[in-house]
Design a protein around this motif. Structure first.
Motif, PDB file in Angstrom:
ATOM      1  N   MET B 233       0.832  -1.202   0.000  1.00 43.63           N
ATOM      2  CA  MET B 233       0.000   0.000   0.000  1.00 43.63           C
ATOM      3  C   MET B 233       0.865   1.250   0.000  1.00 43.63           C
ATOM      4  O   MET B 233       0.574   2.227  -0.693  1.00 43.63           O
ATOM      5  N   LEU B 234       1.922   1.194   0.749  1.00 47.26           N
ATOM      6  CA  LEU B 234       2.854   2.309   0.789  1.00 47.26           C
ATOM      7  C   LEU B 234       3.470   2.525  -0.591  1.00 47.26           C
ATOM      8  O   LEU B 234       3.598   3.652  -1.076  1.00 47.26           O
ATOM      9  N   ALA B 235       3.835   1.425  -1.218  1.00 51.03           N
ATOM     10  CA  ALA B 235       4.448   1.520  -2.543  1.00 51.03           C
ATOM     11  C   ALA B 235       3.450   2.052  -3.564  1.00 51.03           C
ATOM     12  O   ALA B 235       3.800   2.837  -4.435  1.00 51.03           O
ATOM     13  N   GLU B 236       2.205   1.641  -3.419  1.00 55.45           N
ATOM     14  CA  GLU B 236       1.173   2.147  -4.339  1.00 55.45           C
ATOM     15  C   GLU B 236       1.061   3.659  -4.204  1.00 55.45           C
ATOM     16  O   GLU B 236       0.995   4.381  -5.210  1.00 55.45           O
ATOM     17  N   ALA B 237       1.065   4.135  -2.975  1.00 47.89           N
ATOM     18  CA  ALA B 237       1.017   5.581  -2.757  1.00 47.89           C
ATOM     19  C   ALA B 237       2.223   6.245  -3.399  1.00 47.89           C
ATOM     20  O   ALA B 237       2.101   7.274  -4.059  1.00 47.89           O
ATOM     21  N   GLY B 238       3.379   5.614  -3.238  1.00 48.46           N
ATOM     22  CA  GLY B 238       4.593   6.166  -3.834  1.00 48.46           C
ATOM     23  C   GLY B 238       4.495   6.250  -5.349  1.00 48.46           C
ATOM     24  O   GLY B 238       4.846   7.252  -5.953  1.00 48.46           O
ATOM     25  N   LEU B 242       4.537   9.520  -8.122  1.00 49.87           N
ATOM     26  CA  LEU B 242       5.379   9.639  -9.308  1.00 49.87           C
ATOM     27  C   LEU B 242       4.543   9.643 -10.589  1.00 49.87           C
ATOM     28  O   LEU B 242       5.082   9.586 -11.680  1.00 49.87           O
ATOM     29  N   GLY B 243       3.232   9.693 -10.433  1.00 49.84           N
ATOM     30  CA  GLY B 243       2.383   9.705 -11.626  1.00 49.84           C
ATOM     31  C   GLY B 243       2.272   8.340 -12.270  1.00 49.84           C
ATOM     32  O   GLY B 243       1.981   8.226 -13.458  1.00 49.84           O
ATOM     33  N   LEU B 244       2.511   7.290 -11.500  1.00 53.55           N
ATOM     34  CA  LEU B 244       2.450   5.941 -12.068  1.00 53.55           C
ATOM     35  C   LEU B 244       1.396   5.094 -11.362  1.00 53.55           C
ATOM     36  O   LEU B 244       1.322   3.902 -11.561  1.00 53.55           O
ATOM     37  N   GLY B 245       0.587   5.725 -10.557  1.00 59.73           N
ATOM     38  CA  GLY B 245      -0.400   4.975  -9.786  1.00 59.73           C
ATOM     39  C   GLY B 245      -1.652   4.666 -10.597  1.00 59.73           C
ATOM     40  O   GLY B 245      -1.684   4.843 -11.806  1.00 59.73           O
ATOM     41  N   VAL B 246      -2.654   4.187  -9.904  1.00 61.97           N
ATOM     42  CA  VAL B 246      -3.920   3.873 -10.540  1.00 61.97           C
ATOM     43  C   VAL B 246      -4.518   5.166 -11.109  1.00 61.97           C
ATOM     44  O   VAL B 246      -4.560   6.191 -10.440  1.00 61.97           O
ATOM     45  N   ALA B 247      -4.968   5.086 -12.372  1.00 60.85           N
ATOM     46  CA  ALA B 247      -5.426   6.300 -13.033  1.00 60.85           C
ATOM     47  C   ALA B 247      -6.814   6.705 -12.564  1.00 60.85           C
ATOM     48  O   ALA B 247      -7.620   5.863 -12.190  1.00 60.85           O
ATOM     49  N   PRO B 248      -7.108   8.003 -12.573  1.00 56.98           N
ATOM     50  CA  PRO B 248      -8.447   8.436 -12.269  1.00 56.98           C
ATOM     51  C   PRO B 248      -9.406   7.962 -13.354  1.00 56.98           C
ATOM     52  O   PRO B 248      -8.943   7.668 -14.456  1.00 56.98           O
ATOM     53  N   PRO B 249     -10.677   7.878 -13.110  1.00 56.26           N
ATOM     54  CA  PRO B 249     -11.352   8.382 -11.919  1.00 56.26           C
ATOM     55  C   PRO B 249     -11.260   7.465 -10.709  1.00 56.26           C
ATOM     56  O   PRO B 249     -11.716   7.856  -9.639  1.00 56.26           O
ATOM     57  N   THR B 250     -10.687   6.263 -10.855  1.00 58.50           N
ATOM     58  CA  THR B 250     -10.548   5.387  -9.698  1.00 58.50           C
ATOM     59  C   THR B 250      -9.754   6.097  -8.603  1.00 58.50           C
ATOM     60  O   THR B 250      -8.619   6.482  -8.833  1.00 58.50           O
ATOM     61  N   PRO B 251     -10.340   6.291  -7.455  1.00 57.14           N
ATOM     62  CA  PRO B 251      -9.574   6.973  -6.415  1.00 57.14           C
ATOM     63  C   PRO B 251      -8.641   6.003  -5.707  1.00 57.14           C
ATOM     64  O   PRO B 251      -8.944   4.817  -5.590  1.00 57.14           O
ATOM     65  N   SER B 252      -7.503   6.488  -5.292  1.00 54.37           N
ATOM     66  CA  SER B 252      -6.621   5.661  -4.474  1.00 54.37           C
ATOM     67  C   SER B 252      -6.039   6.551  -3.398  1.00 54.37           C
ATOM     68  O   SER B 252      -6.008   7.772  -3.545  1.00 54.37           O
ATOM     69  N   LEU B 253      -5.605   5.939  -2.327  1.00 49.00           N
ATOM     70  CA  LEU B 253      -5.068   6.725  -1.220  1.00 49.00           C
ATOM     71  C   LEU B 253      -3.899   7.574  -1.696  1.00 49.00           C
ATOM     72  O   LEU B 253      -3.772   8.736  -1.327  1.00 49.00           O
ATOM     73  N   GLY B 254      -3.052   6.963  -2.534  1.00 48.70           N
ATOM     74  CA  GLY B 254      -1.896   7.700  -3.040  1.00 48.70           C
ATOM     75  C   GLY B 254      -2.319   8.942  -3.794  1.00 48.70           C
ATOM     76  O   GLY B 254      -1.790  10.030  -3.579  1.00 48.70           O
ATOM     77  N   THR B 255      -3.300   8.777  -4.691  1.00 50.04           N
ATOM     78  CA  THR B 255      -3.764   9.927  -5.462  1.00 50.04           C
ATOM     79  C   THR B 255      -4.349  10.983  -4.542  1.00 50.04           C
ATOM     80  O   THR B 255      -4.116  12.181  -4.725  1.00 50.04           O
ATOM     81  N   MET B 256      -5.106  10.547  -3.545  1.00 53.52           N
ATOM     82  CA  MET B 256      -5.717  11.518  -2.636  1.00 53.52           C
ATOM     83  C   MET B 256      -4.658  12.273  -1.833  1.00 53.52           C
ATOM     84  O   MET B 256      -4.749  13.481  -1.654  1.00 53.52           O
ATOM     85  N   ILE B 257      -3.658  11.535  -1.381  1.00 48.42           N
ATOM     86  CA  ILE B 257      -2.588  12.197  -0.632  1.00 48.42           C
ATOM     87  C   ILE B 257      -1.858  13.180  -1.536  1.00 48.42           C
ATOM     88  O   ILE B 257      -1.583  14.317  -1.179  1.00 48.42           O
ATOM     89  N   ASN B 258      -1.607  12.708  -2.741  1.00 45.72           N
ATOM     90  CA  ASN B 258      -0.909  13.532  -3.714  1.00 45.72           C
ATOM     91  C   ASN B 258      -1.665  14.820  -4.001  1.00 45.72           C
ATOM     92  O   ASN B 258      -1.099  15.909  -4.043  1.00 45.72           O
ATOM     93  N   GLU B 259      -2.976  14.697  -4.185  1.00 45.17           N
ATOM     94  CA  GLU B 259      -3.791  15.878  -4.470  1.00 45.17           C
ATOM     95  C   GLU B 259      -3.861  16.789  -3.251  1.00 45.17           C
ATOM     96  O   GLU B 259      -3.763  18.013  -3.366  1.00 45.17           O
ATOM     97  N   PRO B 268      -5.589  21.905   4.700  1.00 46.26           N
ATOM     98  CA  PRO B 268      -4.845  20.748   5.218  1.00 46.26           C
ATOM     99  C   PRO B 268      -5.707  19.505   5.440  1.00 46.26           C
ATOM    100  O   PRO B 268      -5.197  18.396   5.410  1.00 46.26           O
ATOM    101  N   GLU B 269      -7.018  19.668   5.606  1.00 45.13           N
ATOM    102  CA  GLU B 269      -7.814  18.466   5.868  1.00 45.13           C
ATOM    103  C   GLU B 269      -7.870  17.553   4.646  1.00 45.13           C
ATOM    104  O   GLU B 269      -8.100  16.362   4.771  1.00 45.13           O
ATOM    105  N   LEU B 270      -7.604  18.131   3.475  1.00 37.14           N
ATOM    106  CA  LEU B 270      -7.626  17.294   2.273  1.00 37.14           C
ATOM    107  C   LEU B 270      -6.542  16.229   2.319  1.00 37.14           C
ATOM    108  O   LEU B 270      -6.683  15.165   1.734  1.00 37.14           O
ATOM    109  N   ILE B 271      -5.455  16.527   2.971  1.00 32.84           N
ATOM    110  CA  ILE B 271      -4.397  15.520   3.084  1.00 32.84           C
ATOM    111  C   ILE B 271      -4.501  14.811   4.433  1.00 32.84           C
ATOM    112  O   ILE B 271      -4.130  13.639   4.558  1.00 32.84           O
ATOM    113  N   ALA B 272      -5.053  15.486   5.413  1.00 34.54           N
ATOM    114  CA  ALA B 272      -5.104  14.887   6.753  1.00 34.54           C
ATOM    115  C   ALA B 272      -5.956  13.616   6.769  1.00 34.54           C
ATOM    116  O   ALA B 272      -5.550  12.604   7.349  1.00 34.54           O
ATOM    117  N   TRP B 273      -7.107  13.651   6.125  1.00 29.83           N
ATOM    118  CA  TRP B 273      -7.966  12.471   6.153  1.00 29.83           C
ATOM    119  C   TRP B 273      -7.310  11.248   5.525  1.00 29.83           C
ATOM    120  O   TRP B 273      -7.174  10.221   6.199  1.00 29.83           O
TER     121      TRP B 273
END
Lengths: 587, 301, 344
Positions: B233-238, B242-259, B268-273
């Motif tokens: 999961m950590l690697a997926e976020a990573g 790097l722009g190599l994760g699961v593509a939108p519109p599928t949400p992923s934790l990595g994409t959400m953290i990134n955004e 800050p709550e956008l990344i905090a959650w």
């Protein structure tokens, strides 16, 4: 802005009659950058450091003939061309050339090189250096073609006699190209036809001068800071391609007296959030800012400088896919069903882009070109085209995440009931697939892209989505494949291939695309301003009507600028501003 | 942590099993696991996360991709949007629920796939030994030295930024360690008495491996699995960063953290959650992993 | 003998890695020139190169000879230390890029390892000695948290606090030692978590060992026992974790490099992969692979020397290697995708 451009145009074209040498020195920048009255001898030289972070990419090369982020820095301070752009980006001021004369038929420019100007090693800057540089750029297999395609194809916009033929290999004799140094101080450039944009285009980054001796002596290492010989206001001091480029004021620069900042530190590859943090803490002076973030930050908004009309985001119909996309009414309906203002709102820093010309900044633009947001009209058009009961789904390939992608999908879904499949492709895959016919015939396929460039009508008709582009993309899938076969045919020599390709475009493209091409070229050569604009508009209208390329947004660039920075006059050009004008206010 | 900690282990590695487990061993392990309160808490959290992820379509208040113009950047605890909305006016809570689904799916599938490969390679190498072993271990050496990032880039290039491309990329990066672990376990057990006894009784190789060896190797494998899923999961976020994760519109934790990261200073709550949920899950899996490791540690007797 | 055999294996392995990289690069869609051109397309024209241009480009990028020759040519260069210029950074030879950028990444990694050891070892010991206390629980909770915290987040927090709020340290650049502090801290957070847990468990195990019990029963002072026996024996396995951890850190600093503007090798590697810059990608991949394998070899040797059981068995048998390998896999191998992608 419009006023400014009209005046200057009239100045330089002079109604086409008896245009003689116009020296624009003194208009625009010099007053503003007059050295402080502390002594005319420059007793108080440049001082201090200014730190810029305007690109998250790296600077791979300092070769202006190589398409990469070099365009950010080379014209801004490292190398100078014959002319610089003015602050507004709608006219030029003298640089390496001190003055120029335009012939009566407006097709020959005679540049006089600045007397006494030298390279940073003391060599004089000569007309021969200029010719050498342009020749390098135009040599098809030489160092310059390092896919300078972007850079060198710009030359077709310049309309220099024989340049396109030389670049394509159709004509290999340099003597047939209209660029020649008649002596050390004089460079003569002949055009195929009058070109209202010529001087402005000469301020493009690919047209800067290079120091022939050092390039010949060190084909690879000349761009290392320690070997650098330049004619710009700054010379590189240290350069680490992925992280920074530090430049110091060049004492040999002809206008050294007006250079105020001693060191320009360009920070590269920095993450956007980290950039803003550093800016807020005062470590960076000028940074590019993300529009959506700026919207959320009232404090930051006060420091924002916006450059509108920087570029355009568009959709390009791809070859192949579902045949519905080949119906013009379908393409237009799709275009009409886009709420461009909403796309721009989620993207930030943009306006709804209703035409392929950024009308918010390009003088002469007419709102009559604009496509209206009209869902009912779109549905009526679809009905007429026989798709009343529904369109096939669509797909869109793009290279990075951006909020407008999903917003567009949502809009099309709501308005037309179709699903837009968004495919984000890795850069390499995107470049390999975007011009190949899309195989799945159940989907209408598009790719997304952005273009940016000079804010003149000629540039947005002749260079960007220009004649060859429009004709190519109006080809049917079969004709495009045939066109590519000609392109790949190794048995044809340069001239024959160029002729065959032109033949393929002229006969197989949409007749309106052909008409567009002819009008565009005709307009460029038209001397009368009103008539020229009219012809451009006529051409542009045809291009919009075919709707092979669908405009989405007119993008601007945002910069956050520290309060004490002065002389930052950003233009809609990649280099943003010239460093020589930057200064810091006292106290 | 609690009373049952025994072995020096920072992770899945140095675990030794010295005896074949009699049936009742499993209940003793379960008891040991239960005594570790953090592990139980972790397991509960993991179970909750899995349930939430499974039920995401039912419990999410909105569709994860629904854009609400004019409702962008609503703060948390806004009416109708418990966690607020993002830059497109999408409901953060709904996106988070579906992200959890993506993250767990990616994490678990990648772990499962790499386990399958690892079992095949590890058993073959460990049991057969000799040339086969040497070749397989040489292969793991090569894969071990090959930068995982490169595989990720190229796989994503070929397969597109799909969930499966990400899963494959993670699998390729993680099967090596597990294969070696399994091989070592099998090699060790091959010489153990009860296996010898089984062989003497005429058990075929398949029976030997499946009946005697695999259950014995299960402990360490369970441990690596419980550490491997969060690592994936950590690697997926990573990769998403790097722009190599699961593509939108599928949400992923990595994409959400990134955004959220882009708006860390203003919203800050956008990344905090997503970070909160992410860290909690990482903790939960780690606690479970610790618990499992302790439970299988036979040092106690 | 043993070392020779291992070295041979490293070389064979590198050859395999190079072939794999080259093959994958050939199979991957897109090539350097067209990617470069599409980048250029945003400022000029979407125009295909003419055949003359293409020929010029092919010659420039050595693509005018068969693929296998390209490979051999590169490898011949690699062996003699002349891999030629990068496609993307035309003015730099690949070996120059590596020689310039790796020491920077390595200095960050060394710094991070030092910090991690300095912080994690005392914390781990404390947690083990004060077992089940608030110390233990708090330390392990923090360690687990740090272990799971992506280093780009850690980096950002550091920038906001130390540069933004306190204005103590430069947030980016590479001008002096002060620039090292924040990236090193950001890099060390995850290793601290890993190491602290490792040390704690290792100390706990040793505390239970018979010799400690024996020493205690003989009335030895507990401090002496701690230092002389427990700590000494507990620290040995650390070596096996640190080696690969160093390799992982030295090759996995992409985010940290990007956030703090550090001109390390990680950025070159990613740019090479994305841009299909064959010489640079081959060069960096081989370098990373070699680094990792050499580190492992060194660890195996040190492990063999340290472990009395193995040392006694002068043959340096497979057992030592096996245990080292297992410890190593525990240390970093498992999380290798993350080494680039996130934490570690």
């Amino acid at each position: 802005m419009n006023g400014g451009i009209t005046v200057s145009r009239r100045l330089f074209l002079g109604g086409g009659i008896g245009v003689t040498g116009l020296t624009l020195a003194g208009c625009g920048f010099e007053g503003q950058d007059e050295p402080e009255p502390t002594g005319a001898d420059g007793a108080e030289g440049p001082s201090g450091t200014m730190r810029l972070a305007i690109s998250s990419g790296s600077i791979d090369s300092l070769d202006p003939h190589y398409v990469n982020n070099v365009m950010l820095v080379v014209p801004a301070g490292l190398l100078e061309g014959l002319v610089l752009s003015n602050d507004e980006g709608n006219d030029v001021v003298p640089a390496a050339a001190e003055s120029w004369e335009v012939s009566e038929d407006a097709s020959t420019y005679t540049f006089t090189m600045r007397a006494g100007a030298t390279w940073s090693n003391g060599d004089p800057v000569t007309a021969g250096d200029a010719e050498w540089s342009f020749k390098r750029l135009l040599t098809p297999t030489g160092a310059g073609t390092n896919y300078a395609a972007g850079a060198s194809s710009y030359l077709s916009g310049l309309g220099i006699k024989g340049a396109t033929e030389h670049l394509s290999g159709a004509d290999t004799d340099w003597a047939n190209v209209g660029i020649s140094a008649s002596d050390d101080a004089t460079l003569v450039v002949e055009l195929e036809a009058p070109n209202s944009d010529f001087l402005l285009l000469m301020s493009h980054y690919s047209m800067v001068l290079l120091h022939p001796a050092s390039l010949e002596a060190m084909p690879q290492d000349w761009m290392q800071p320690e070997n650098w010989v330049g004619n710009g206001a700054y010379v590189p001091q240290t350069w680490s391609p992925t992280s920074s480029l530090k430049m110091v004021a060049n004492e040999s620069y002809w206008d050294f007296a007006s250079v105020r900042v001693a060191t320009i530190d360009m920070v590269l590859g920095m993450d956007a959030t980290a950039t803003l943090t550093s800016f807020n803490s005062g470590d960076l002076d000028i940074v590019s800012a993300n529009a959506t973030v700026v919207q959320q930050d009232p404090e930051l908004q006060e420091k924002i400088v916006e450059v509108p009309g920087y570029g355009i985001t568009y959709l390009q119909r791809m070859w192949g896919g579902h045949e519905a996309i080949n119906d013009e009414r379908v393409r237009r309906a799709l275009s009409m069903a886009i709420d461009r203002d909403a796309l721009a709102a989620v993207t930030g820093g943009s306006e709804g882009g209703t035409t392929l010309i950024p009308g918010n900044t390009v003088p002469g633009w007419d709102s009559g070109l604009a496509v209206a947001y009209d869902v009912d009209g779109a549905l009526a058009l679809l009905d007429e085209a026989g798709f009343g009961d529904g369109l096939p789904d669509a797909r869109l390939q793009f290279t990075f995440e951006s909020p407008w992608l999903e917003a567009l999908a949502e809009q099309w879904h709501e308005a037309l009931g179709i699903t837009l499949h968004i495919e984000l492709l890795e850069g390499g895959v995107h470049t390999e697939t975007r011009w190949a016919p899309f195989e799945d015939t159940s989907l209408m396929s598009f790719y997304g892209g952005t273009f940016s460039g000079l804010t003149t009508m000629s540039n947005w008709v002749n260079n960007i989505f220009g004649p060859d582009y429009v004709r190519q993309f109006s080809l049917s899938t079969e004709d495009w494949l045939a066109h590519q076969v000609i392109q790949a045919d190794e048995s044809l020599d340069g001239a024959a291939k160029a002729a065959a390709l032109e033949e393929s475009l002229a006969t197989n493209s949409d007749p309106r695309a052909q008409e567009f091409a002819e009008l565009a070229v005709q307009a460029r050569g038209t001397v009368d301003e009103a008539e020229r604009t009219q012809t451009f508009l006529q051409a542009a209208a045809l291009r919009e009507e075919m709707a092979f390329t669908i405009p989405l947004m007119w993008n601007s660039r945002l910069f956050a600028v520290a309060d004490d920075v002065e002389g930052f006059a950003p233009r809609a050009a990649p280099e943003t501003c010239y460093y020589k004008y930057l200064s810091r206010s006292e106290g | 942590m609690t009373a049952t900690v025994k072995a020096p282990a920072a992770g899945p590695g140095p675990i030794t099993i010295s005896l074949p487990p009699p049936r009742s061993e499993w209940s003793r392990r379960a008891a040991r696991f239960r005594r570790n309160r953090l592990a139980v808490l972790g397991l509960a959290l993991v179970a909750l996360a899995c349930l939430t992820a499974l039920a995401a379509p039912l419990i999410a208040p909105h569709h994860y991709a629904t854009i609400n113009p004019g409702q962008e950047f609503l703060p948390s605890f806004s009416p109708g949007h418990l966690m607020g909305t993002d830059l497109l006016g999408r409901d953060v809570l709904s996106r988070l629920l579906f992200s959890l689904r993506t993250a767990l799916f990616v994490g678990i599938m990648a772990e499962l796939l790499s386990l399958i490969i690892a079992f095949a390679v590890g058993l073959l190498a460990g049991y057969k030994g000799g040339k086969i072993d040497q070749w397989l271990m040489a292969l793991t050496d090569v894969m071990f030295a090959f930068p995982g990032y490169l595989f990720a880039v190229l796989l994503v290039a070929v397969l597109g930024r799909s969930t499966w491309a990400v899963i494959l990329a993670l699998t390729i990066a993680s099967w090596v360690g597990q294969s070696r672990l399994l091989r070592a376990q099998i090699m060790r057990m091959k010489t153990l008495e009860f296996v010898e006894a089984g062989r003497a009784m005429g058990a075929g190789p398949w029976t030997l491996v499946m009946r005697y060896m695999v259950p014995g190797a299960l402990g360490p494998v369970l441990v690596t699995t419980s550490f491997g899923i969060p690592a994936n999961m950590l690697a997926e976020a990573g990769l998403a960063i790097l722009g190599l994760g699961v593509a939108p519109p599928t949400p992923s934790l990595g994409t959400m953290i990134n955004e959220g990261y882009r708006f860390v200073q203003t919203n800050p709550e956008l990344i905090a959650w997503p970070v909160g949920v992410f860290v909690l899950i990482m903790l939960a899996f780690t606690w479970v992993g610790d618990g499992v490791r302790d439970a299988f540690d036979v040092d106690e007797s | 003998m043993y070392i020779g055999r291992r070295l041979l294996r490293v070389v064979l392995c590198l050859i395999a890695v190079s072939m794999l990289t080259f093959t994958l690069l050939q199979l991957a869609p897109g090539d350097f020139a067209s990617i470069q051109a599409s980048g250029g397309g945003t400022v000029g024209l979407a125009q295909e190169a003419t055949s003359e241009q293409q020929a010029g480009l092919a010659a420039r990028y050595g693509e005018d000879i068969p693929v296998w020759q390209q490979y051999l040519k590169f490898m011949a260069g690699a062996v003699t230390g002349d891999m030629g210029p990068s496609y993307k950074y035309q003015h730099l030879d690949v070996e120059e890029i590596i020689a310039g950028a790796f020491p920077i990444s390595a200095s960050l990694a060394v710094g991070a390892i030092l910090i991690s050891v300095l912080v994690a070892v005392p914390l781990g010991i404390l947690a083990a000695v004060r077992r089940k206390s608030v110390w233990d629980w708090g330390t392990m909770f923090a360690a687990t948290l740090g272990h799971g915290l992506p280093n780009y987040l850690a980096g950002l927090v550091l920038v906001i606090v130390f540069s933004g709020m306190l204005s103590l340290l430069p947030p980016f650049g590479w001008d002096g030692p002060a620039n090292m502090i924040l990236p090193v801290l950001a890099l060390s957070i995850a290793p601290i978590g890993v190491l602290a847990r490792y040390v704690r468990n290792s100390v706990l195990e040793n505390l239970r060992e018979e010799y400690v019990v024996a020493a205690k029963s003989k009335g030895g002072r507990s401090r002496t026992i701690m230092v002389r026996h427990v700590l000494r024996n507990s620290m040995m396995p650390l070596v096996t974790v640190l080696g690969p951890m160093f390799a992982g850190l030295a090759t996995g600093t992409i985010f940290v490099e990007s956030i703090f503007g550090v001109p390390g090798l990680g950025r070159y590697f990613t740019e090479a992969a994305v841009g299909r810059d064959m010489p640079l990608l081959m060069g960096t991949t081989l370098f990373f692979a070699a680094l990792l394998m050499v580190m492992n070899l060194v660890v195996d040797l040190i492990y063999a020397l340290l472990d009395p059981r193995v040392r006694a068995d002068l043959g340096l048998t497979r057992t030592g290697e096996e245990s080292a390998r297992r410890a190593r896999d525990a240390g970093s191998g498992r999380r290798r995708p993350v080494a680039v992608g996130g934490a570690s």
